[in-house]
Structures are given as C-alpha cells and as structure tokens.
Design a protein around this motif. Sequence first.
Motif, PDB file in Angstrom:
ATOM      1  N   ASP A 157       0.835  -1.211   0.000  1.00 43.78           N
ATOM      2  CA  ASP A 157       0.000   0.000   0.000  1.00 43.78           C
ATOM      3  C   ASP A 157       0.865   1.255   0.000  1.00 43.78           C
ATOM      4  N   THR A 158       1.947   1.215   0.797  1.00 45.73           N
ATOM      5  CA  THR A 158       2.887   2.340   0.813  1.00 45.73           C
ATOM      6  C   THR A 158       3.547   2.513  -0.539  1.00 45.73           C
ATOM      7  N   PHE A 159       3.933   1.384  -1.141  1.00 43.48           N
ATOM      8  CA  PHE A 159       4.542   1.427  -2.470  1.00 43.48           C
ATOM      9  C   PHE A 159       3.593   2.048  -3.482  1.00 43.48           C
ATOM     10  N   ARG A 160       2.328   1.638  -3.432  1.00 49.03           N
ATOM     11  CA  ARG A 160       1.343   2.150  -4.385  1.00 49.03           C
ATOM     12  C   ARG A 160       1.168   3.656  -4.259  1.00 49.03           C
ATOM     13  N   LYS A 161       1.031   4.130  -3.027  1.00 49.13           N
ATOM     14  CA  LYS A 161       0.830   5.558  -2.805  1.00 49.13           C
ATOM     15  C   LYS A 161       2.046   6.375  -3.237  1.00 49.13           C
ATOM     16  N   ALA A 162       3.226   5.937  -2.781  1.00 46.97           N
ATOM     17  CA  ALA A 162       4.448   6.686  -3.086  1.00 46.97           C
ATOM     18  C   ALA A 162       4.767   6.641  -4.579  1.00 46.97           C
ATOM     19  N   PHE A 163       4.564   5.475  -5.195  1.00 46.37           N
ATOM     20  CA  PHE A 163       4.869   5.334  -6.616  1.00 46.37           C
ATOM     21  C   PHE A 163       3.912   6.169  -7.457  1.00 46.37           C
ATOM     22  N   ASN A 164       2.625   6.164  -7.099  1.00 48.48           N
ATOM     23  CA  ASN A 164       1.631   6.919  -7.856  1.00 48.48           C
ATOM     24  C   ASN A 164       1.929   8.419  -7.830  1.00 48.48           C
ATOM     25  N   PHE A 165       2.429   8.890  -6.678  1.00 44.83           N
ATOM     26  CA  PHE A 165       2.835  10.292  -6.581  1.00 44.83           C
ATOM     27  C   PHE A 165       4.140  10.524  -7.337  1.00 44.83           C
ATOM     28  N   GLY A 166       5.106   9.651  -7.084  1.00 45.36           N
ATOM     29  CA  GLY A 166       6.452   9.854  -7.608  1.00 45.36           C
ATOM     30  C   GLY A 166       6.564   9.772  -9.114  1.00 45.36           C
ATOM     31  N   TRP A 167       5.833   8.818  -9.742  1.00 48.02           N
ATOM     32  CA  TRP A 167       6.013   8.653 -11.186  1.00 48.02           C
ATOM     33  C   TRP A 167       5.526   9.872 -11.948  1.00 48.02           C
ATOM     34  N   GLN A 168       4.484  10.519 -11.424  1.00 49.58           N
ATOM     35  CA  GLN A 168       3.971  11.701 -12.123  1.00 49.58           C
ATOM     36  C   GLN A 168       4.983  12.854 -12.068  1.00 49.58           C
ATOM     37  N   GLU A 169       5.562  13.056 -10.887  1.00 51.56           N
ATOM     38  CA  GLU A 169       6.550  14.127 -10.771  1.00 51.56           C
ATOM     39  C   GLU A 169       7.806  13.813 -11.570  1.00 51.56           C
ATOM     40  N   GLU A 170       8.238  12.547 -11.541  1.00 52.36           N
ATOM     41  CA  GLU A 170       9.469  12.201 -12.245  1.00 52.36           C
ATOM     42  C   GLU A 170       9.274  12.070 -13.748  1.00 52.36           C
ATOM     43  N   LEU A 171       8.054  11.782 -14.186  1.00 48.07           N
ATOM     44  CA  LEU A 171       7.784  11.851 -15.624  1.00 48.07           C
ATOM     45  C   LEU A 171       7.968  13.280 -16.092  1.00 48.07           C
ATOM     46  N   SER A 172       7.508  14.206 -15.271  1.00 40.81           N
ATOM     47  CA  SER A 172       7.723  15.624 -15.562  1.00 40.81           C
ATOM     48  C   SER A 172       9.217  15.936 -15.579  1.00 40.81           C
ATOM     49  N   ALA A 173       9.952  15.407 -14.589  1.00 40.76           N
ATOM     50  CA  ALA A 173      11.393  15.638 -14.520  1.00 40.76           C
ATOM     51  C   ALA A 173      12.119  14.997 -15.698  1.00 40.76           C
ATOM     52  N   PHE A 174      11.642  13.810 -16.127  1.00 43.10           N
ATOM     53  CA  PHE A 174      12.264  13.133 -17.267  1.00 43.10           C
ATOM     54  C   PHE A 174      12.095  13.950 -18.543  1.00 43.10           C
ATOM     55  N   MET A 175      10.904  14.476 -18.737  1.00 42.07           N
ATOM     56  CA  MET A 175      10.682  15.311 -19.915  1.00 42.07           C
ATOM     57  C   MET A 175      11.522  16.587 -19.832  1.00 42.07           C
ATOM     58  N   GLN A 176      11.670  17.114 -18.620  1.00 38.05           N
ATOM     59  CA  GLN A 176      12.503  18.296 -18.435  1.00 38.05           C
ATOM     60  C   GLN A 176      13.966  17.969 -18.687  1.00 38.05           C
ATOM     61  N   PHE A 177      14.368  16.744 -18.308  1.00 36.08           N
ATOM     62  CA  PHE A 177      15.726  16.283 -18.599  1.00 36.08           C
ATOM     63  C   PHE A 177      15.965  16.278 -20.108  1.00 36.08           C
ATOM     64  N   LEU A 178      15.017  15.751 -20.865  1.00 40.90           N
ATOM     65  CA  LEU A 178      15.146  15.738 -22.315  1.00 40.90           C
ATOM     66  C   LEU A 178      15.211  17.160 -22.868  1.00 40.90           C
ATOM     67  N   ASN A 179      14.404  18.045 -22.280  1.00 35.41           N
ATOM     68  CA  ASN A 179      14.441  19.449 -22.706  1.00 35.41           C
ATOM     69  C   ASN A 179      15.832  20.042 -22.538  1.00 35.41           C
ATOM     70  N   ALA A 180      16.489  19.682 -21.413  1.00 32.29           N
ATOM     71  CA  ALA A 180      17.772  20.292 -21.081  1.00 32.29           C
ATOM     72  C   ALA A 180      18.968  19.554 -21.661  1.00 32.29           C
ATOM     73  N   ARG A 181      18.850  18.224 -21.850  1.00 30.50           N
ATOM     74  CA  ARG A 181      20.042  17.438 -22.174  1.00 30.50           C
ATOM     75  C   ARG A 181      20.001  16.713 -23.516  1.00 30.50           C
ATOM     76  N   LEU A 182      18.873  16.691 -24.189  1.00 28.35           N
ATOM     77  CA  LEU A 182      18.820  16.030 -25.497  1.00 28.35           C
ATOM     78  C   LEU A 182      19.831  16.646 -26.458  1.00 28.35           C
ATOM     79  N   CYS A 183      20.023  17.954 -26.317  1.00 25.53           N
ATOM     80  CA  CYS A 183      20.960  18.658 -27.195  1.00 25.53           C
ATOM     81  C   CYS A 183      22.393  18.127 -27.047  1.00 25.53           C
ATOM     82  N   PHE A 184      22.768  17.704 -25.835  1.00 19.58           N
ATOM     83  CA  PHE A 184      24.101  17.137 -25.622  1.00 19.58           C
ATOM     84  C   PHE A 184      24.332  15.950 -26.557  1.00 19.58           C
ATOM     85  N   TYR A 185      23.342  15.046 -26.562  1.00 14.07           N
ATOM     86  CA  TYR A 185      23.475  13.822 -27.349  1.00 14.07           C
ATOM     87  C   TYR A 185      23.459  14.125 -28.852  1.00 14.07           C
TER      88      TYR A 185
END
Length: 401
Positions: free
Chosen positions: A197-225
Amino acid sequence: MKAFNFDKDFIQTALAKVLILLLNFAAVILTTQLWGSEGKGFIAIFAADISLVATFTNILTNSSVSFFLKKIGHSPLATLAFLWVFIVSSIATVIVSFVDVSVPVLPFFVVAVFSGCITFHSSLFLGVQKIFQYNLASLLMSALLLVFMLLLHWLFPETGYHAYFYAQILSYGLVLLLCHIFTHKIFGRIHFSFSFDTFRKAFNFGWQEELSAFMQFLNARLCFYLIGIYADMSAVGIFSVGVTISEAIWVFSRSMALVQYSKVLKLGDTSEAWLETRKVALVSLAITVICIAVTACVPMFIFEYVFGDGFGQSKLVILMLAVGIVANSAALVLFNYFSALGRLKILLLRSASGLVVTLALAFWLIPTMDIDGACIVNSCSYLVSTLVLVGFFAKAKKVEN
C-alpha cells in the motif's frame, strides 16, 4: 506588496549554493584544463546518463518522500527507496553497457546507487525542514569531489578523465555515510518493512513528478546527445561549459525555490503560500537578470584563459541561452510551489509543452546549426514551459478569490 524577507534558511541555503557553485566552477575549470574539451565531453555525457537514471530512482527517493513522510513514516519509505534504487541502477547499468561502451560500467553503477540514496536522505531532511543538514550534504558532495579528483589525478595521472568517476564514488560514499548518521539522529533507526500500500501511494505520486522531470531532462540534455551525433565530443564540451555556467546562474533561484518548497509543504494551499511564492519568483527573476548582465560583460578571452583554447565560444552559448535562463529562474520557484501542493498534472503539462518544442526544433536546427541551434532549442523550450506554469499560477490566484 509586503517586502520580501531573506530569512535564515534562505541565507543559509544561498551561501551553501554559492559555495557549491564555486566548487563546481573549479571542477569545470580543472576538468577542461586537465583533459580538454574531449575529456569534458565524455564527463558531460556520463553526468547526463546519471541524471537520466536519477529521474527513475527519484520516483521513490525525491518529492514523494517529503510529501508522505509525516503520513507514512521514514522506515517504510526507506525500505522502498533503497530497494528501488538498487533495482533501477542495476537495470540502467546493463542498458548503458550495451548502448555506450565509453561509459565505465562499475563506476556508473556505484555512482547511480550512491546518488539515489543521498537523494532519499536529503528528501527526509526537507520533509522536516532540516535545511542545515540538506545544505551540508550538498556542499560536501561538491567539495569532496574536487579534493578527490585532484588527489587521484596527482597519484594516478594515467587514469586520465576516469579520475573524475572514481572521485565521485569516494565523495558520494562519504556523504552517504554522513547522511545516514544525520537520519539516525533525527528519526531514529530505520526498521525495514515492505508495504504494498505504501509502495502504491508513493509510486503513484512519484512517477507523475518524475515523468515531468524526465521530460525536463530531455528538454535540457537532449541537445548534448545530438551535438555528439552531428558534431563531435569537443563541441559537446564547449556547449556543456556554457550550459554549466548558465545553470550556475540559477544558484539563487534554486536556493529560494528550495526554501519555499519546504514552507509551502507546511503552509499548504493558502493565500499566504501563493503570495509568498509570487514574491520569491519576482526576486528570482530580478537576480537572474543581474547575473546575466554581469556575465555579458566578461570578455571572451577570459573564458579562453580560464577554461582553455576554444572555450571562448562558451560565452556565446550563455548569451544565446539568456532568455531561457531568465524565464526558467521563475519556473523553478513555481514548479516547487505546485510540487509541494501535489498538483502534479500541472508539472506534467509544463514539461510536456517544453518537450514538444524541443522535439519540434532539435532535429531540424542542431544538424544544420550545431551549438547555435542547440541554444535556440533550449531557450524556446524554457520559455514555453515557463509560460505554462505562469498561466496556471495566475489561475490559482483567481480561484482563491
């Protein structure tokens, strides 16, 4: 409007960030002087890869920890975080070993694990407003990295730029030990226990924020590659120095955003939190404009003298990124505001809008314009994503009225 007050937490955080900035700046100078633009390019790719892994490990080590700490407790969150970091880092290391043979596999795995565990402890500190412990851990990571990098290069010069990776392992390992001591003193012992239950709650919150962070990572670092593909590693090195200095300008913005995040966690969705966030965002904008103006006055030959031959172009990178740098200084504050309130869909929309701009422009401009194209891509992406956040922030005020 009431004047903005620079309280103790902000001053402490700003001083820590300035010291970190100076240490990171010294590390950039050292890496470019010792190993040139090519060596700096390999280090930049390694760091980008670690940042990419962090967007996945952070699902259960970053904001979800601060958000659920008082509701769930530190021990269940620690169990999930450490298991998650080990699993994700293992999978990422296997993938990297096949995709990029230039990346040293064992250092990559160890740095990814250490970094993820340190992020968990840091999130605990933020969750209970232990800003001093957070700042000390962040400061020591940069200070020890520089010390060990110099020491390893002096003792084992034949290791070349790989000394940077080994220095990361040593510095992160010591900081992780210190974080564990702090956590034990603040929260007591960690009693490992798994709860789905703890995993479900934390993961459901975390994946949404980190999906945002992942897209932001691509915004900032895709140019490097893409620069590495369409140009060479020297161009990546030159671009990365400009980006590093540009991101260093956000030192005050990050400091204010960090302290404000902790405050909004405490204040909740109130008019006070909204008004305070608006003040912080405006101050952040003003400080960033001043920093850009000062940087514009630095002659190009200074960049050549400090970083080495060819790095004078890094100043042009900074100037071309100026609009995006200023815009994102406000976005950093607004992002943390919505994160502390758990309004993750807004963060997803912000990052998605920036990613659309990045993907629409990057594969067109970078192959034809190299570094100049990458600067245009990053600036446009930052500007659009910031406007999205500003729009939602303004709407939040109208709803409260």
